[in-house]
Design an enzyme around this catalytic site. Structure first.
Site, PDB file in Angstrom:
ATOM      1  CG  ASN A  80      19.093 119.679  13.058  1.00  0.00           C
ATOM      2  OD1 ASN A  80      19.770 120.473  12.403  1.00  0.00           O
ATOM      3  ND2 ASN A  80      17.812 119.471  12.819  1.00  0.00           N
TER       4      ASN A  80
ATOM      5  CG  PHE B 198      22.955 120.808   8.210  1.00  0.00           C
ATOM      6  CD1 PHE B 198      22.006 119.949   8.741  1.00  0.00           C
ATOM      7  CD2 PHE B 198      24.227 120.813   8.768  1.00  0.00           C
ATOM      8  CE1 PHE B 198      22.311 119.123   9.822  1.00  0.00           C
ATOM      9  CE2 PHE B 198      24.553 119.988   9.840  1.00  0.00           C
ATOM     10  CZ  PHE B 198      23.594 119.140  10.365  1.00  0.00           C
ATOM     11  CG  ASN B 199      18.669 118.432   6.091  1.00  0.00           C
ATOM     12  OD1 ASN B 199      19.133 118.343   7.233  1.00  0.00           O
ATOM     13  ND2 ASN B 199      17.463 118.908   5.851  1.00  0.00           N
TER      14      ASN B 199
ATOM     15  CG  ASP C 281      13.910 118.386  11.947  1.00  0.00           C
ATOM     16  OD1 ASP C 281      14.760 119.247  12.219  1.00  0.00           O
ATOM     17  OD2 ASP C 281      14.031 117.576  11.013  1.00  0.00           O
TER      18      ASP C 281
ATOM     19  CB  THR D  21      12.547 117.440   7.727  1.00  0.00           C
ATOM     20  OG1 THR D  21      12.436 116.655   8.929  1.00  0.00           O
ATOM     21  CG2 THR D  21      11.193 117.558   7.064  1.00  0.00           C
TER      22      THR D  21
ATOM     23  CG  HIS E  20      15.177 125.606   7.032  1.00  0.00           C
ATOM     24  ND1 HIS E  20      15.665 126.299   5.943  1.00  0.00           N
ATOM     25  CD2 HIS E  20      15.900 126.033   8.099  1.00  0.00           C
ATOM     26  CE1 HIS E  20      16.641 127.101   6.332  1.00  0.00           C
ATOM     27  NE2 HIS E  20      16.807 126.967   7.622  1.00  0.00           N
ATOM     28  CG  ASP E  21      13.067 120.569   8.738  1.00  0.00           C
ATOM     29  OD1 ASP E  21      13.640 120.307   9.805  1.00  0.00           O
ATOM     30  OD2 ASP E  21      13.678 120.674   7.655  1.00  0.00           O
TER      31      ASP E  21
ATOM     32  CG  ASP F   3      17.760 116.512  11.343  1.00  0.00           C
ATOM     33  OD1 ASP F   3      18.889 117.024  11.142  1.00  0.00           O
ATOM     34  OD2 ASP F   3      16.703 117.029  10.939  1.00  0.00           O
TER      35      ASP F   3
HETATM   36  O1  RIB Z   1      19.386 123.454   6.221  1.00  0.00           O
HETATM   37  C1  RIB Z   1      18.225 123.351   7.011  1.00  0.00           C
HETATM   38  C2  RIB Z   1      17.999 121.942   7.443  1.00  0.00           C
HETATM   39  O2  RIB Z   1      19.076 121.516   8.268  1.00  0.00           O
HETATM   40  C3  RIB Z   1      16.743 121.770   8.311  1.00  0.00           C
HETATM   41  O3  RIB Z   1      16.189 120.495   8.080  1.00  0.00           O
HETATM   42  C4  RIB Z   1      17.261 121.847   9.707  1.00  0.00           C
HETATM   43  O4  RIB Z   1      16.468 121.106  10.637  1.00  0.00           O
HETATM   44  C5  RIB Z   1      18.603 121.199   9.564  1.00  0.00           C
HETATM   45  O5  RIB Z   1      18.410 119.788   9.657  1.00  0.00           O
HETATM   46 CA    CA Z   2      15.837 118.952   9.931  1.00  0.00          CA
END
Ligand code: RIB
Ligand code: CA
Length: 315
Positions: A38, A164-165, A14, A123, A246-247, A9
């Site tokens: 996102n 979040f994801n 990403d 991701t 993160h990703d 996303d």
């Molecule tokens: O919490 C981090 C995740 O949420 C990452 O994948 C970032 O791109 C958002 O999608």
């Molecule tokens: Ca992401």
């Protein structure tokens, strides 16, 4: 080479995961699929196409997936990523449209056509991955593994309870984790690795990295400019020195499985609680006795992760 499909996303981190997958010789990026998270699906899809243009890989097929979670209404992170989800020195318009097929169909075709088991990396929210597992049950056993960025053993980052994801689409995450296995391969289940916040909150880059990257290449300048935005955001919100990428850790984990320390444990997803919806309830101490269904990341060799990422982002 590890053949992968990346469901994402984009979103800034990403985008860096895409760059790392394209740049590292250990990874063969077969296809990119996009999901709302996102930002909205039209933006995540346009952004995936723009990043692949920037890194010179407009040959890699892209297909759009779900515009919204399975059950909940879509809530984006535009407050963090901006309305379009990807600022910086990118081609403003993609050189091509996404394929006129659904993400789940591109996934299924790619897995079926592959000459060896494909790794599915996710991701973003797991809406498309859930669709693949439920709509193509016979393909589950053909997947090598699923590696996701999402969840947390401890605190969340979007609510106190949830990352979040997973929070965006907890019902999809529930389906994915119910299909997961940790140790031996079980028919109808797929080895699942959860790269959560315990790992990715150590995977940050700073202004110093931005200066090392700026002007060195199109990708380097792009990452430098996103760090200009993101380091400040994370300093203000979390008081951190840098911005977590993160990703990219999911890809780094496939390149070098010694980077991330994981532990097999049972993980269940909270889908109902108004307070804790989206929580990955990870049985770190095996108090439930339930069968482990995921390898859960607990730490990362930060210096070697940074070394790998910077080596691949620099020409
Ligand atoms: O919490 C981090 C995740 O949420 C990452 O994948 C970032 O791109 C958002 O999608
Ligand atoms: Ca992401």
């Amino acid at each position: 080479m590890t053949p992968i499909i990346l469901d994402c996303d984009p979103g800034h981190d990403d985008a860096i995961a895409i760059m790392l997958a394209v740049a590292d010789p250990a990874i063969e990026l077969l296809a990119v699929t996009t999901v709302a998270g996102n930002v909205t699906l039209n933006h995540t899809t346009r952004n995936a196409l723009r990043v692949l243009d920037m890194v010179g890989r407009p040959d890699i097929p892209v297909a759009a997936g779900r515009p919204a979670p399975l059950v909940r209404d879509l809530s984006t992170a535009a407050v963090m990523h901006g309305e379009t989800g990807l600022a910086g020195p990118l081609p403003q318009e993609p050189s091509r449209p996404a394929l006129d097929v659904a993400a789940v169909d591109l996934m299924a075709h790619t897995i079926t056509a592959a000459t060896e088991p494909v790794t599915l990396v996710a991701t973003g929210p797991l809406s498309n991955v859930a669709d693949l597992l439920t709509q193509h049950p016979l393909l589950v056993d053909q997947l090598a593994q699923i590696v996701i960025m999402g969840g947390a053993v401890d605190l969340g980052n979007w609510t106190p309870a949830a990352e979040f994801n997973i929070w965006v689409d907890p019902h999809a995450a529930d389906i994915v984790f119910r299909h997961g296995c940790a140790a031996d391969r079980i028919p109808g289940r797929v080895p699942l690795t959860m790269i959560g916040l315990e790992v990715t909150h150590q995977a940050w880059l700073t202004d110093e990295h931005a200066e090392l990257l700026r002007g060195r290449s199109a990708s380097g300048t792009f990452v430098a400019e996103l760090l200009d935005h993101f380091v400040g955001f994370h300093q203000e919100r979390f008081g951190w020195e840098g911005a977590p990428i993160h990703d990219a850790v999911t890809i780094a984990h496939l390149i070098d499985p010694t980077l991330v320390q994981t532990l097999a444990m049972n993980v269940q997803i909270e889908v109902d609680s108004p307070l804790c919806v989206g929580r990955t309830v990870a049985d770190r101490w095996n108090v439930t006795g339930l069968e482990p269904n995921a390898f859960v990341g607990l730490g990362i060799d930060r210096p070697r992760f940074i070394e790998l990422l910077m080596k691949r982002l620099l020409p």
